[in-house]
Design a protein around this motif. Structure first.
Motif, mmCIF file in Angstrom:
data_model
loop_
_atom_site.group_PDB
_atom_site.id
_atom_site.type_symbol
_atom_site.label_atom_id
_atom_site.label_comp_id
_atom_site.label_asym_id
_atom_site.label_seq_id
_atom_site.Cartn_x
_atom_site.Cartn_y
_atom_site.Cartn_z
ATOM 1 N N GLU A 618 -17.483 31.488 10.533
ATOM 2 C CA GLU A 618 -17.156 31.301 9.106
ATOM 3 C C GLU A 618 -18.311 31.772 8.223
ATOM 4 O O GLU A 618 -18.099 32.439 7.203
ATOM 5 C CB GLU A 618 -16.853 29.827 8.857
ATOM 6 C CG GLU A 618 -16.429 29.511 7.445
ATOM 7 C CD GLU A 618 -16.174 28.027 7.242
ATOM 8 O OE1 GLU A 618 -16.440 27.529 6.132
ATOM 9 O OE2 GLU A 618 -15.740 27.354 8.217
ATOM 10 N N GLN A 619 -19.543 31.435 8.623
ATOM 11 C CA GLN A 619 -20.710 31.857 7.849
ATOM 12 C C GLN A 619 -20.860 33.375 7.831
ATOM 13 O O GLN A 619 -21.349 33.950 6.861
ATOM 14 C CB GLN A 619 -21.967 31.206 8.424
ATOM 15 C CG GLN A 619 -22.056 29.718 8.157
ATOM 16 C CD GLN A 619 -23.166 29.043 8.949
ATOM 17 O OE1 GLN A 619 -23.937 29.718 9.647
ATOM 18 N NE2 GLN A 619 -23.261 27.730 8.850
ATOM 19 N N GLU A 620 -20.419 34.015 8.924
ATOM 20 C CA GLU A 620 -20.528 35.473 9.004
ATOM 21 C C GLU A 620 -19.323 36.175 8.388
ATOM 22 O O GLU A 620 -19.196 37.399 8.493
ATOM 23 C CB GLU A 620 -20.698 35.899 10.481
ATOM 24 C CG GLU A 620 -22.001 35.440 11.110
ATOM 25 C CD GLU A 620 -23.212 35.887 10.320
ATOM 26 O OE1 GLU A 620 -23.293 37.097 10.018
ATOM 27 O OE2 GLU A 620 -24.057 35.035 9.980
ATOM 28 N N ARG A 621 -18.428 35.408 7.785
ATOM 29 C CA ARG A 621 -17.281 35.950 7.052
ATOM 30 C C ARG A 621 -16.364 36.794 7.935
ATOM 31 O O ARG A 621 -15.845 37.827 7.518
ATOM 32 C CB ARG A 621 -17.748 36.780 5.848
ATOM 33 C CG ARG A 621 -18.565 36.021 4.823
ATOM 34 C CD ARG A 621 -17.732 35.027 4.053
ATOM 35 N NE ARG A 621 -16.695 35.675 3.259
ATOM 36 C CZ ARG A 621 -15.698 35.013 2.669
ATOM 37 N NH1 ARG A 621 -15.572 33.702 2.826
ATOM 38 N NH2 ARG A 621 -14.811 35.655 1.946
ATOM 39 N N THR A 622 -16.172 36.357 9.174
ATOM 40 C CA THR A 622 -15.243 37.061 10.059
ATOM 41 C C THR A 622 -14.006 36.201 10.274
ATOM 42 O O THR A 622 -14.031 34.982 10.103
ATOM 43 C CB THR A 622 -15.882 37.393 11.419
ATOM 44 O OG1 THR A 622 -16.164 36.182 12.125
ATOM 45 C CG2 THR A 622 -17.157 38.181 11.241
ATOM 46 N N MET A 623 -12.907 36.865 10.683
ATOM 47 C CA MET A 623 -11.648 36.157 10.913
ATOM 48 C C MET A 623 -10.841 36.936 11.943
ATOM 49 O O MET A 623 -11.341 37.899 12.514
ATOM 50 C CB MET A 623 -10.867 36.000 9.600
ATOM 51 C CG MET A 623 -10.880 37.174 8.651
ATOM 52 S SD MET A 623 -9.810 38.568 9.091
ATOM 53 C CE MET A 623 -8.205 37.821 8.871
ATOM 54 N N ASP A 624 -9.647 36.480 12.206
ATOM 55 C CA ASP A 624 -8.721 37.126 13.144
ATOM 56 C C ASP A 624 -9.169 37.022 14.598
ATOM 57 O O ASP A 624 -8.644 37.712 15.459
ATOM 58 C CB ASP A 624 -8.502 38.600 12.770
ATOM 59 C CG ASP A 624 -7.063 39.031 13.069
ATOM 60 O OD1 ASP A 624 -6.182 38.150 13.098
ATOM 61 O OD2 ASP A 624 -6.826 40.223 13.297
ATOM 62 N N TYR A 625 -10.165 36.172 14.878
ATOM 63 C CA TYR A 625 -10.576 35.973 16.266
ATOM 64 C C TYR A 625 -9.562 35.074 16.968
ATOM 65 O O TYR A 625 -8.702 34.441 16.341
ATOM 66 C CB TYR A 625 -11.979 35.370 16.335
ATOM 67 C CG TYR A 625 -12.240 34.247 15.368
ATOM 68 C CD1 TYR A 625 -11.909 32.926 15.683
ATOM 69 C CD2 TYR A 625 -12.826 34.491 14.119
ATOM 70 C CE1 TYR A 625 -12.140 31.896 14.801
ATOM 71 C CE2 TYR A 625 -13.067 33.459 13.228
ATOM 72 C CZ TYR A 625 -12.727 32.161 13.576
ATOM 73 O OH TYR A 625 -12.967 31.138 12.691
ATOM 74 N N SER A 626 -9.656 34.998 18.271
ATOM 75 C CA SER A 626 -8.698 34.196 19.035
ATOM 76 C C SER A 626 -9.384 33.598 20.253
ATOM 77 O O SER A 626 -10.470 34.030 20.656
ATOM 78 C CB SER A 626 -7.496 35.049 19.461
ATOM 79 O OG SER A 626 -7.916 36.172 20.197
ATOM 80 N N LEU A 627 -8.735 32.600 20.823
ATOM 81 C CA LEU A 627 -9.223 31.984 22.050
ATOM 82 C C LEU A 627 -8.414 32.554 23.211
ATOM 83 O O LEU A 627 -7.201 32.365 23.284
ATOM 84 C CB LEU A 627 -9.073 30.462 22.002
ATOM 85 C CG LEU A 627 -9.745 29.724 23.169
ATOM 86 C CD1 LEU A 627 -11.257 29.670 22.957
ATOM 87 C CD2 LEU A 627 -9.201 28.301 23.324
ATOM 88 N N LEU A 628 -9.084 33.262 24.091
ATOM 89 C CA LEU A 628 -8.438 33.804 25.289
ATOM 90 C C LEU A 628 -8.526 32.754 26.387
ATOM 91 O O LEU A 628 -9.616 32.271 26.704
ATOM 92 C CB LEU A 628 -9.134 35.093 25.721
ATOM 93 C CG LEU A 628 -8.531 35.807 26.933
ATOM 94 C CD1 LEU A 628 -7.127 36.299 26.629
ATOM 95 C CD2 LEU A 628 -9.414 36.966 27.367
ATOM 96 N N VAL A 629 -7.379 32.381 26.954
ATOM 97 C CA VAL A 629 -7.314 31.331 27.972
ATOM 98 C C VAL A 629 -6.668 31.898 29.233
ATOM 99 O O VAL A 629 -5.619 32.545 29.168
ATOM 100 C CB VAL A 629 -6.499 30.117 27.478
ATOM 101 C CG1 VAL A 629 -6.415 29.048 28.556
ATOM 102 C CG2 VAL A 629 -7.118 29.536 26.214
ATOM 103 N N GLY A 630 -7.296 31.656 30.369
ATOM 104 C CA GLY A 630 -6.723 32.030 31.656
ATOM 105 C C GLY A 630 -6.531 30.792 32.518
ATOM 106 O O GLY A 630 -7.375 29.890 32.528
ATOM 107 N N LEU A 631 -5.405 30.715 33.239
ATOM 108 C CA LEU A 631 -5.092 29.563 34.089
ATOM 109 C C LEU A 631 -4.847 30.007 35.520
ATOM 110 O O LEU A 631 -4.085 30.948 35.766
ATOM 111 C CB LEU A 631 -3.841 28.836 33.582
ATOM 112 C CG LEU A 631 -3.862 28.248 32.170
ATOM 113 C CD1 LEU A 631 -2.512 27.613 31.870
ATOM 114 C CD2 LEU A 631 -4.976 27.231 32.016
ATOM 115 N N HIS A 632 -5.490 29.326 36.439
ATOM 116 C CA HIS A 632 -5.179 29.470 37.859
ATOM 117 C C HIS A 632 -4.577 28.156 38.329
ATOM 118 O O HIS A 632 -5.208 27.107 38.232
ATOM 119 C CB HIS A 632 -6.445 29.776 38.669
ATOM 120 C CG HIS A 632 -6.270 29.592 40.150
ATOM 121 N ND1 HIS A 632 -5.677 30.544 40.947
ATOM 122 C CD2 HIS A 632 -6.577 28.550 40.972
ATOM 123 C CE1 HIS A 632 -5.646 30.104 42.195
ATOM 124 N NE2 HIS A 632 -6.174 28.901 42.228
#
Length: 782
Positions: A618-632
């Motif tokens: 937020e401080q770096e003024r970025t957006m559109d990131y996501s959490l990549l999740v992998g399941l085994h």
């Protein structure tokens, strides 16, 4: 007598001998207990004496067919209440049980003489307890799943002792270690080794106060003598990195100018940390013998290592009744019945998608082909790959002075870059090659070299992965941004082409990124290892910029499910039928049909780190990131269905009693070698559970479905990716346009502050603490 009859007789005689031996051992340990006479022709059916206490509860004395012995309370075909169990190998447990599992307070003893007395959960030493080893070592403190975890005091047989924090069986956090010769250390630890800031005091009064790494002084520190004189400077085993100044005290007769800091390292070499005793077998590994039903059941049930009944062939009736109740009177079948009623009244369900149909079992996705197309000779990007590999080999192999982690501000200057020309015939600094002539640019080389050091990347391994004989693989299609992705053959690193705007964002935030990942070892933000550019000479003057990142989902485990989660709904669904989804498909928010459940300590650390990382972005003024999740998924049947673990309630005060977060086999292997736990980190190789959720088609755009109580043991991988999207004029226009046509809360392109809040809110809905407690204590069964 034929051979078959002879074999049966020998087996019967062996069983009688083992039973009699177990009875003698039981009498010698428990005291003389009257046993029912055992008829020779009815041994297995009459080898226990049970007295009804109340309702279905019994006091039972049982000699099991394998020679094990149990005496104590019995309920619903399991040890339940107070009881003693003696295994034929000499191990014994005396204490509380719940449905066949050691649960509550108890005492476990080994044939070696070692004992543990304290709290148990689901067969594990878990809670507060005291362990006395066969060699005389004693530990008193907190435990989690058979490992020291939390605050505890350990006294070693040689006179040493440690009082402090433990994590996964090893000293980690703040603690004090004192040797028998009165030397002592107070400060930070990591993975059982002195690491961080701390003070070492010798019995003669000398003292070192400063930073440590791998058990030795490393970094800024001060060595002080009792007379007040001291030496201050930078410490290292490497003489080239070592420098400092000696300051004599006013009371000292002469300056000790000849003193060599190397003497400190020699003295510390004799101060060894006592290793922990290796326990040959843990309580959770002790398999209970086959219980024969006291209610006339026709088939025996075998208890698994962690105390659960093993899964046999599933009958249709079992599957029908799976959702009728959770065993505690909570009607988990209500969700399913509601769905069935909807079907009767014509609601349009997707009958082939388990996301909408609770009656369908979850299946492991079919294995997909190995990701990417190998870039071999003749491929349109073959020369680009050669250029990239030549450049990386040159950058990493270039001689450079070793740098401390404290970098100067000039190292982060966007103008800090190095151009190198690569002619085909070679030059003074570059080798000859078969590609066309190109120029190579390294952005902020000192920073990325230090980042690789910080992330513990070995330079030789790094070069071999990217520049070895094995070619890179190009992913089949570019991402939404138009960038192309390349994978190394060992899947360790991912290379992404970048737009000029993304390079500017990364360089702008590089200083903040460096200090963030340095401050928070468990950061979930993607790791960057290098930023480069290839400029082809000739009329086109084409530039290709790219960044080298870690591959979050690289693992020895098969990753069965992949999710890319943002917390928005517009367009966040995979346009593929269920039959075409394989284990390489990236699913999105509206495809998600799980709640991720982390053990309490991990969930607390996860929550803190998500907050820190989102604040940074937020401080770096970025957006559109996501959490990549992998399941085994840990347990899969032969027909490909996912096997649930024990069901539990969907409310916040879950009464699930399954406890362990690893599969039975993997737990046993890990417990025999606690150092293997070092591979488990926040976001990597994490044992966890997931709870299935179900959506109703009319609420298909709802981000989080209804919880069902159906849980699965998994290994999880996750991290925050795509952090270089600036909220620039393009994104502002996209937000303005889409806000007119759609709900503004459903779109990805929003202000960084709003994006961060929405992202966090969503993540904390789909991640939860795996709370569980012993409901039997509430109900009075124990």
């Amino acid at each position: 007598m034929n051979k078959e009859q002879s074999g049966v007789l020998r087996a019967w005689e062996a069983t009688v001998r083992k039973t009699q031996a177990a009875k003698k051992r039981a009498n010698s340990i428990f005291g003389t207990i009257s046993m029912a006479n055992v008829a020779d022709d009815d041994l297995e059916d009459n080898n226990d004496k049970s007295v009804s206490l109340f309702g279905d509860a019994y006091f039972a004395e049982k000699i099991l067919p394998n020679g094990d012995y149990y005496t104590g309370q019995w309920y619903d075909n399991f040890p339940n209440g107070q009881g003693k169990y003696l295994w034929t190998d000499g191990c014994m447990y005396l204490g509380e049980w719940h449905k066949g599992k050691t649960m509550g307070r108890g005492r476990f003893s080994w044939p070696s003489g070692a004992t543990y007395e304290g709290e148990f959960k689901s067969g594990y030493m878990d809670g507060t307890g005291i362990y006395i080893g066969s060699d005389g070592d004693t530990y008193k403190g907190k435990w989690v799943m058979n490992l020291k975890h939390g605050h505890g005091i350990k006294r070693y047989s040689n006179g040493d002792w440690y009082d402090g924090e433990w994590r996964r069986g090893l000293q980690e956090g703040h603690g004090k270690y004192q040797w028998q010769n009165e030397n002592h250390y107070v400060g930070e630890w990591k993975n059982g080794v002195i690491c961080g800031k701390g003070t070492f005091v010798w019995s003669n009064g000398n003292k070192y106060d400063g930073y440590w790494e791998d058990g030795m002084p490393k970094g800024n520190g001060t060595y002080q003598w009792p007379d007040g004189s001291f030496y201050v400077g930078n410490w290292s085993r490497d003489p080239d990195e070592q420098n400092g100044t000696y300051y004599p005290s006013e009371s000292s007769l002469a300056a000790n100018l000849e003193w060599d800091p190397e003497t400190v390292y020699n003295e510390l070499a004799d101060c060894k940390i006592c290793p922990g005793e290796r326990v040959s077998i843990m309580p959770s590994q002790k398999r209970l013998a086959t219980w024969y039903s006291t209610k006339g059941a026709d088939k025996p049930r075998r208890m698994s290592v962690d105390g659960r009944v093993s899964v046999g062939i599933e009958r249709p009736f079992d599957k029908m009744n799976m959702w009728e109740s959770d065993g505690y009177g909570n009607d988990l079948g209500e969700v399913r019945r509601n769905l069935d009623c909807d079907q009767l009244f014509g609601v349009n369900h997707d009958d082939t998608n388990p996301k909408f149909n609770l009656g369908l079992p979850l299946k492991a996705p079919k294995p997909g082909k190995r990701q990417g197309e190998t870039i071999s000779k003749g491929h349109k990007n073959y020369e680009l790959m050669l250029n990239l590999q030549l450049g990386i080999r040159h950058s990493v192999g270039r001689p450079a002075p070793s740098t401390a982690l404290d970098l100067k501000a000039s190292a982060f200057d966007p103008k800090e870059k190095i151009w190198t020309r690569f002619p085909p015939e070679g030059s003074k600094y570059t080798p000859p090659h078969q590609s066309c002539e190109f120029k190579w640019k390294d952005y902020c080389p000192v920073v990325f070299r230090t980042l690789r050091k910080l992330f513990k990347v070995d330079p030789a391994d790094y070069m071999i992965s990217i520049c070895g004989n094995d070619a890179l693989r190009e992913l089949s299609s570019p991402g939404k941004s138009g960038s192309f992705f390349y994978l190394t053959d060992d899947d360790r690193y991912m290379i992404k082409t970048m737009k000029k705007s993304e390079v500017k964002v990364l360089l702008r935030m590089l200083s903040a990124y460096y200090h963030h990942v340095r401050s928070f070892e468990n950061t979930l933000v993607i790791k960057y290892y290098g930023l480069h550019c290839v400029k082809l000479t000739g009329p086109t003057q084409k530039k290709v910029r790219f960044v080298i990142m870690g591959n979050l989902l690289r693992s020895e485990y098969t990753v069965h499910r992949r999710f890319d989660l943002k917390g928005s709904s517009l367009g966040r669904i995979t346009e593929k039928p269920e039959s075409e989804i394989d284990d390489t498909t990236i699913l999105k928010d509206l495809d998600l049909n799980f709640i991720f459940k982390l053990q309490k300590a991990w969930f607390q650390e996860f929550s803190r780190q998500i907050d820190r990382d989102c604040e940074f972005l937020e401080q770096e003024r970025t957006m559109d990131y996501s959490l990549l999740v992998g399941l085994h998924f840990r347990e899969i049947s032969t027909n490909g269905e996912l096997i649930p673990c024990e069901r539990h309630t969907t409310s916040g005060n879950s009464e699930d009693e399954s406890g362990p977060r690893l599969s039975r086999t993997d737990v046993d292997q890990l417990l025999l070698d606690p150092k293997r736990w070092a591979s488990i980190k926040l976001g990597a190789n994490m044992p966890a559970r997931v709870e299935r959720t179900i959506r109703k088609p009319e609420f298909e755009l709802q981000l989080v479905g209804e919880q069902t109580g159906e849980c699965y043991e998994v290994v999880m991988f996750f991290g925050i990716i795509d952090i270089l999207q600036d909220y620039d004029i393009t994104k502002k226009l996209e937000h303005a346009y889409k806000s007119i046509h759609y709900d503004p809360t459903s779109i990805s392109a929003v202000d960084p502050k709003q994006y961060s809040k929405r992202f966090r809110d969503f993540i904390f809905k789909v991640f939860a603490e795996d709370t569980w407690q012993v409901s039997a204590l509430k109900r009075g069964h124990i």
